[in-house]
Enzyme design. Sequence first.
Site, short mmCIF file in Angstrom:
data_model
loop_
_atom_site.label_atom_id
_atom_site.label_comp_id
_atom_site.label_asym_id
_atom_site.label_seq_id
_atom_site.Cartn_x
_atom_site.Cartn_y
_atom_site.Cartn_z
CB THR A 197 -0.95 0.05 1.22
OG1 THR A 197 -0.18 -0.17 2.39
CG2 THR A 197 -2.02 -1.00 1.11
N GLY A 199 3.98 -3.08 7.66
CA GLY A 199 4.39 -3.70 8.91
C GLY A 199 5.84 -4.17 8.85
CD GLU A 222 -4.10 -9.44 4.01
OE1 GLU A 222 -4.33 -9.87 2.87
OE2 GLU A 222 -2.98 -9.01 4.37
#
Lengths: 691, 691
Positions: free
Chosen positions: A141, A180, A431
């Site tokens: 993203t 992350g 997700e």
Amino acid sequence: MPPQTTLDIQAARARTSFDPDSLHRVLLSGHKDPDTRKRVAQLLADDPKFDKRARPYLSRPEQIERGLSTTKALFDLVDRHDLDHNEYLEALVSAMDEPVGLNLHEIAFTPVIASQGSDDQQAQWLPRCYNHEILGAYLQTELGHGSNVQQLETTATYDSKTDEFVLHSPTISATKWWIGALGVLATHGVVQARLFLKGKDYGPHLFILQLRSLDDHSLMPGIEAGEIGPKVHGAMGSVDNGWARFNSVRIPRAHMLSRFASVDPKDGGTYKTPPHAKLSYGGMIFIRAQMISNLSWREAKAATISLRYLHMRRQFADPEVKTGERVERQVISYPGVYMRVVPELANCIVFMLAGKDMANLYHSMAERLATGDTSLLASTHAVSSGLKVYVSTRTVAGIEVFRRSMGGHGMMAASGVGRVFATELPAQTYEGENGVLSLQVARAALKSLAIAARGGDRAKALVAESPFDAYLGALSPRPASLPVAAPSTGADAQWTDRAFLTRLLALRAALSVARLAERMQRDGAKFGDLSWECNAASDAVVEAFLAKRTGEMLEQLEGAGDRERDVMQRVVNLFLLSTLVNALAPLLELSILVPSSAAPLRAAQAHAAKALLPDLVGLTDSFGFSDWELDTSVGNADGSVYERMLAKARADTELNLGTKADQERLYRDYIKPVLERGKRRAAGGRTDEKL
Amino acid sequence: MPPQTTLDIQAARARTSFDPDSLHRVLLSGHKDPDTRKRVAQLLADDPKFDKRARPYLSRPEQIERGLSTTKALFDLVDRHDLDHNEYLEALVSAMDEPVGLNLHEIAFTPVIASQGSDDQQAQWLPRCYNHEILGAYLQTELGHGSNVQQLETTATYDSKTDEFVLHSPTISATKWWIGALGVLATHGVVQARLFLKGKDYGPHLFILQLRSLDDHSLMPGIEAGEIGPKVHGAMGSVDNGWARFNSVRIPRAHMLSRFASVDPKDGGTYKTPPHAKLSYGGMIFIRAQMISNLSWREAKAATISLRYLHMRRQFADPEVKTGERVERQVISYPGVYMRVVPELANCIVFMLAGKDMANLYHSMAERLATGDTSLLASTHAVSSGLKVYVSTRTVAGIEVFRRSMGGHGMMAASGVGRVFATELPAQTYEGENGVLSLQVARAALKSLAIAARGGDRAKALVAESPFDAYLGALSPRPASLPVAAPSTGADAQWTDRAFLTRLLALRAALSVARLAERMQRDGAKFGDLSWECNAASDAVVEAFLAKRTGEMLEQLEGAGDRERDVMQRVVNLFLLSTLVNALAPLLELSILVPSSAAPLRAAQAHAAKALLPDLVGLTDSFGFSDWELDTSVGNADGSVYERMLAKARADTELNLGTKADQERLYRDYIKPVLERGKRRAAGGRTDEKL
């Protein structure tokens, strides 16, 4: 004598109609091994490095440090006890009770190489992943792009002169964001970037990139990166989420993951099309498939804490008991309370079954994919998307119902339920954002409807073989007579007939999707303008699926005795009735039921919820969480709520307010000057006016 | 050229059909003065002591310190700018944007003395409160007792020998808990304790107690107290909530607040009954009445941030636009998005009107109470309870809808909406837990129904004069024909007829309450076993009330021009239609509407939501929040979302991760050892197995 709360929880436990340990094994069967689970959780509980006491008091820098220190402690524990890979994952993903950056290495970075890398790339990189010689992140993203992967802006331009790709962030909105493990931990990443070959845009592809030096962890040339900052509600505070920008960073051609597509250096760079484009979807389905079980077991923690507390909390005298009696009524005994929480418990247990079902569906698909057979791909994608949306929405809402039902003490961080809520909240967004993902479910349902409407063998095969489309059978043959004849009282046995209830939900799903198709065909509405209706239709399809599959799963509960089977049947019955009650508006609107059936249906739901009251604490015991795993002051196995709350407040004073000297300083610097100002004003005679 | 996000917000603003500044004054009219509000907010914004940047990074001890340091800074600011009491309260309660312990002094401690103290007690204590010579807390709830005040366990036993009360905590569950300002700040408290006179229990009464020394802030003899620890989601982290235990603490008889009840020392202590027991309820109603406006204006912050962002966020190409076009479609343009958020915005604005209405009702009641007239007390209690339940539930849910609609970036603490959610979340629990409080609303409705059913002048007066009972007029005369004839298309003008829509909601409320009465009379159900149905009936009654009153308020919007009137009418119309859509199940079940009316109703709602799209950003502007007040990276007046997010992440690195040296230590202590372990394993040849 033990406190009243302990007596209450013991009395509730004594009423249990089944063996919680047997049910525990039934619930875990086919999901994970109960003994491994228990052993790993105990290893962490015994290691002071995983002590949870300080958690709610930490600053963000301290949370980040805690994420890294538990990561290191985890590897120490793995080495000390020689844990195998499954035990390591159980510790990391489940027992640690606290996501860290390392999770992304295991659930995103390594799997994407394993599924998208060529054989050579896998041979080169996977051992380094498994050894943790490198620590990875998955950079998809961007600041300006989430759901719409096709519009990512980061570019990877092939330079034929050097046989390299040039990674670049052309705009601010192209900045990679939310990644992350990128903020602090990761040494490497897999980057989604648009492939440009000889000026032509081939869309997003995957590239392995070294982010930080393996000597001193400094960022590699041309890369700027950092941490994005805290999340709402302190959610996942120990996960470092990062951002990154690339200033013409060069990587060798071999770093493009090329199991399905690759670049041949001839003619200045030639694109080689993937043989089976859809083969690359498997990984995404895998992550969603896993989410179903994980979410249900996290909600089970909230359920355990809340339901136990609601047995121990007493408020208001029972009107049946004469005045002056000191013991108030258990809060769980009020319909206004149990009609809220017991249906959520039933959802949670049904989602555990659905999680196992989803895992089986995934493995069937993966087996076929391995032989190049993509026949199950579309339907497994639809099921996993629909369940992800439905289960994440319902579990997050359910966790909050459990928290709120606890009244004031549910607001204490020490109750432990708020933490579960915050940690699971993002599951609705990552997700596949639920609102967007449910459009895909509706689109798949419309496709299936079109097949079913054409009739013939293909329609028959669809209904018979695709579990997600079985509800369409309710339309063929066309239901002869609607409304359906439903019982006129809540006590009628038909309300426990799974086939009957499942048929109502199938009809509702089928007619909802049919109405959607009608909006497009008859009214000429565009799909993009039906997104609101699609959300509801997606839910309806998932509910019909859950009703059917869960019923089938009840027939084959591995290891269950009669009493465990009985309580599970009651749980599933409540799930079906609650689902129908929540769907009353469409059931009446679609004339599946007549208005006079509504009251009996609601009475049947109330009856089913009440029938589970004696088994609630037993059901929480069957989830098998230790006190350490729950980390709560109010929902421990032995009761004693108030003693524990007070003891914790006393014991945590320095974590909470700082040292004695800090506390004195607070008075001296801030409180004392205010009070002295008050004295001066009083001395000045300011007594007659405010302020 | 400015970024796309800035162009988008400018374009949206340019479409506004009304003057946001005029509407701002209309919305604030009768609530607060716009210029005072703005001036006070600016004073705080200009004072670096109120800088908000560090907030999301702080540890709990730092949050507590921040609460105290801003408290002191507030008094400095008051003195420096010579603020009056209203300006001080505006700064504390609203502009500071962060509740602190001092709030409890102003909204609980001082008011309880002002309403429950005798004239002498008021003369003695209130000047000290106003000067802040003392800082107070209100000690009511206990570890084991919240909603049920009558069962509080703390005792105040009269000792006639010394003419004192002895305050004592007889059990662990009697520990005072949750008490705002008690943890650190308060020097004094008003304590709820059971009055014992000559062995007889007179139930809870109020006593003034010095908690801490005015010399050094140490706890007074016999008192043990502390802070209870953090709340979920870091909510109200700067408020010190405390616990306290009393070990036979003696206070003079004059410390019992005795406006309505007192103890005469004669005959070893004689109880003097309050002349008008109910006169003491006023304060509780006051707090709830204030909550309605406050909640709506807090939700307005979330609405402002979210709606602006949804105009700037673009995702997926518009299917209307040819492929290759770079600009994606504004997220707000998708029905799946705007059908979620626009009805919440309409709720929020209707709640602003309801808050002003509630304040007026309270003042009418208070005026009568001052003359000993309690005729409005019961109905004002019911209205304030019903609105408190309804508005707190809906605003908390609405804030979360606004947050979730923002997708991934809504998960950033920096977006600012999560903080609003966490701060308002407890409003569902304090001042009467919603589930419990709604029972009182239902009980009042049942009483009114009984009066209405008996007919005659009293019934007529009830429907005509009690605003909360007006919906019962829908039953008299008995509605001749149900179902109601509703339009067969969504475009029909009748869907904008407020009287028609209000009547539907009145019928639904009246029939819901009637059904509840029937359950008790015909089926013999006990009130305590109907708590689940009571929750729904309470909502129905509130919705009928809101429909009627809001319609009336639309007729008299002070200062509104035609264009402001027009947009407000569209807002209220959407509120009514959305409320009806959400009530479809009972509307169909009660045969108020036929199933075929459902689709037109939903179409009318969709039409009303769409009709507000051009005015959404204008409506957020009309709320009048400055960027400082919003404290967001994604919803500022000028757009430029992504630039701001990136700049903030860069600027806040040390707040977020610690100093450069701290960051290096993280690598050295935790990451490096893991990577070196990986190297050792690789060197040992571990390449073929996981872990």
